[in-house]
Each structure stands twice: as structure tokens, then as C-alpha cells.
Design a protein around this motif. Structure first.
Motif, PDB file in Angstrom:
ATOM      1  N   GLY A 239      -8.155  -9.069   0.687  1.00  0.00           N
ATOM      2  CA  GLY A 239      -6.828  -9.563   1.006  1.00  0.00           C
ATOM      3  C   GLY A 239      -5.836  -8.413   1.079  1.00  0.00           C
ATOM      4  O   GLY A 239      -5.971  -7.409   0.370  1.00  0.00           O
ATOM      5  N   ASP A 240      -4.828  -8.526   1.931  1.00  0.00           N
ATOM      6  CA  ASP A 240      -3.848  -7.451   2.081  1.00  0.00           C
ATOM      7  C   ASP A 240      -3.162  -7.099   0.772  1.00  0.00           C
ATOM      8  O   ASP A 240      -2.896  -5.934   0.484  1.00  0.00           O
ATOM      9  N   LYS A 245      -2.266  -3.258  -3.227  1.00  0.00           N
ATOM     10  CA  LYS A 245      -1.810  -3.242  -4.628  1.00  0.00           C
ATOM     11  C   LYS A 245      -0.293  -3.351  -4.749  1.00  0.00           C
ATOM     12  O   LYS A 245       0.344  -2.673  -5.557  1.00  0.00           O
ATOM     13  N   GLY A 246       0.294  -4.202  -3.918  1.00  0.00           N
ATOM     14  CA  GLY A 246       1.725  -4.453  -4.010  1.00  0.00           C
ATOM     15  C   GLY A 246       2.596  -3.343  -3.462  1.00  0.00           C
ATOM     16  O   GLY A 246       3.823  -3.400  -3.589  1.00  0.00           O
ATOM     17  N   GLN A 247       2.009  -2.342  -2.821  1.00  0.00           N
ATOM     18  CA  GLN A 247       2.790  -1.213  -2.318  1.00  0.00           C
ATOM     19  C   GLN A 247       3.269  -1.417  -0.886  1.00  0.00           C
ATOM     20  O   GLN A 247       3.999  -0.572  -0.353  1.00  0.00           O
ATOM     21  N   VAL A 248       2.852  -2.493  -0.240  1.00  0.00           N
ATOM     22  CA  VAL A 248       3.250  -2.777   1.133  1.00  0.00           C
ATOM     23  C   VAL A 248       3.922  -4.138   1.173  1.00  0.00           C
ATOM     24  O   VAL A 248       3.449  -5.100   0.567  1.00  0.00           O
ATOM     25  N   GLY A 256      -3.754 -11.293   5.887  1.00  0.00           N
ATOM     26  CA  GLY A 256      -3.573 -12.383   4.939  1.00  0.00           C
ATOM     27  C   GLY A 256      -3.852 -11.962   3.514  1.00  0.00           C
ATOM     28  O   GLY A 256      -4.595 -11.006   3.262  1.00  0.00           O
ATOM     29  N   THR A 257      -3.258 -12.668   2.589  1.00  0.00           N
ATOM     30  CA  THR A 257      -3.470 -12.376   1.182  1.00  0.00           C
ATOM     31  C   THR A 257      -4.857 -12.817   0.747  1.00  0.00           C
ATOM     32  O   THR A 257      -5.555 -13.533   1.475  1.00  0.00           O
TER      33      THR A 257
END
Length: 281
Positions: A239-240, A245-248, A256-257
């Protein structure tokens, strides 16, 4: 998965261990977000490649499973067991989608799967292992460096034969979208959308390919105990949100997540019906 003596597809070409020639060509075929380059190029590199992906999509680039692939190098010939597995998975997708198309009064034209090492040439430009698996709509072919399967297991914690089959079936899903005209429609819609809107359209395309992979698996008759769990682990790992890791920013997500990808795969598995995969627009 249990394929037994199931037929092996003839639409398979083993180019592993060969020199493909050429270097990275960003002129087309980057059908991935390439978020995994964060570990090597940092967050700025990720954002540049995300934007580059959107532009390439609008110009007709292929669709891929995720960004980044094998970091291994050097020629490595495909082993017979993996070759047979890839051929049988592809053969199974041909049987399933031929039946689906026939039921809809149409004829299925199979894609071709190219197994290569490190880099090769595709109709969409250079195919490189670092790009991850992808489908090229220009030549209607799938490109996979089999070393990616090792990365999927070791680096992403998603081992198992169904996790590997999911990779192939997802790319076949992009071929189905190509035959249906979905890829052309999505690219046309992206041309008139901003970056965030274009990315959202691409998310729908990728989730539909995940769902189509689930449809194939449900109809294949090859699932064994534990396979679905393997697939869910793979969908979660790529998943994106997990990869970046929350950096984008979510506006820059293109696949998609983890939750979305798991839900899409589960929907296909539960329904076995491609009409339930109404993610793309």
C-alpha cells in the motif's frame, strides 16, 4: 496454490540471464509510483518520480503493481520451478478470462509475460528491475524480473506462492483494462485533471487490477488453505501509505492505501465477479 498438471501458457518468454541493453529511459512505461526509492533517494526523489509517473501515464505509460523492485544485479537464469509456476499462473489467467469474456459474448486476447534480469526493452521504453513488475499497453506485454518475488518475501514480509501469483494476476488485470478501454479512458481523464485528481484516477485503476486479481483467484480452483492470508499480507505490504511510511501526502498516492488494496483484493475473491470491481472511471 495447487496447479498440479494444469497447462502452462505458451505466451511466456524467458529473457533472464540476457543483457537487455540500454539504460533507464523515462520516456514511457514507468507504470509505477516508485515509492521504494525513498530509502535510496530520499523523499524529494519520491515526489519527483510521483509527478513523473503522472506525466508518463498521460502519455500512455503502462500500469504496474508498485514502485521499486529488485536491488539485485548480475545475470541470473530463471530456475525451472519458478518458470513452470509463472507459466501455470499465466495459463490459469488465460483460462479464467477466456471464460469471462466468452460469457460476455467476446473473445479474450491473452497478454504475453516477459521474464527478464535487471533490465530489458519494452514497447514503453526500458524495463528495469528497480521499476517493479509492470504492464505495457503499447506492446500488450507484462514485464517481471523474477528476483522481485524474493524482494516481496524478504523485504516486504509477504512470502508465499499466492503472493507471487497475485503479482502476475494484477498485471494481467491491467491487460484486461486495456482490452476494455479502461486505460485509455483513465489517461484521457487524467489529461484534464490536476495532479491530485490524476493520481486519484490512477488509484482507481490500480485497485480495479487488484480486484481483478481476486476474481481470477476465486475462479481458478487453485486456492489452498492459507493462500488468501498470503495475498492479504502482500496487498497490505505494498500500500502507498505503508511503502512511504507517512512521508508522502495522500494526494500523491497512485496505487491506494494498504486498507484499500486489501479491500479490493478481498472484493474480487469474495464475488468472483469482475462487475463488482467498479473502481476505475
Amino acid at each position: 496454490m495447487r496447479f498440479g498438471d494444469s497447462p502452462e501458457s505458451d505466451n511466456f518468454e524467458d529473457r533472464t540471464g540476457q543483457s537487455g541493453g540500454g539504460g533507464m529511459n523515462l520516456g514511457g512505461g514507468l507504470g509505477m509510483i516508485l515509492p521504494l526509492v525513498a530509502s535510496r533517494f530520499g523523499i524529494v526523489g519520491v515526489l519527483i518520480l510521483v509527478l513523473g509517473y503522472c506525466a508518463l501515464t498521460q502519455l500512455g505509460g503502462g500500469g504496474g503493481m508498485l514502485g521499486g523492485g529488485s536491488t539485485q544485479s548480475g545475470p541470473s537464469k530463471l530456475d525451472p520451478a519458478t518458470s513452470k509456476f509463472m507459466r501455470q499462473v499465466l495459463g490459469s489467467t488465460e483460462q479464467v478470462w477466456s471464460q469471462v469474456f466468452q460469457q460476455a459474448g467476446a473473445k479474450y486476447t491473452p497478454t504475453r509475460l516477459i521474464a527478464y534480469t535487471d533490465y530489458n526493452q519494452s514497447g514503453c521504453g526500458a524495463a528495469q528491475a528497480a521499476m517493479g513488475p509492470f504492464y505495457c499497453p503499447t506492446d500488450k506485454q507484462i514485464y517481471i524480473d523474477p528476483a522481485f518475488f524474493n524482494e516481496l518475501s524478504r523485504r516486504f514480509g509477504a512470502p508465499g506462492d499466492f503472493a507471487q501469483a497475485y503479482v502476475i494476476a494484477h498485471e494481467v488485470g491491467h491487460h484486461i483494462q486495456d482490452l476494455e478501454g479502461t486505460l485509455d479512458k483513465a489517461q484521457a481523464a487524467q489529461a484534464s485533471s490536476g495532479t491530485a485528481g490524476g493520481n486519484q484516477i490512477q488509484v482507481g485503476v490500480e485497485l480495479q487490477a487488484d480486484c481483478y486479481a481476486g476474481v481470477w483467484a476465486a475462479r481458478s480452483g487453485a486456492l489452498e488453505q492459507g493462500d488468501i492470508e498470503e495475498g492479504m499480507r502482500a496487498a497490505e505490504a505494498i500500500g502507498d501509505d505503508m511503502l512511504t511510511k507517512g512521508q508522502v501526502s495522500p494526494d500523491n498516492f497512485t496505487h491506494g492505501t494498504s486498507a484499500q488494496r486489501m479491500e479490493a483484493l478481498r472484493r474480487g475473491l469474495s464475488s468472483g465477479n469482475p462487475s463488482s470491481c467498479n473502481y476505475a472511471r
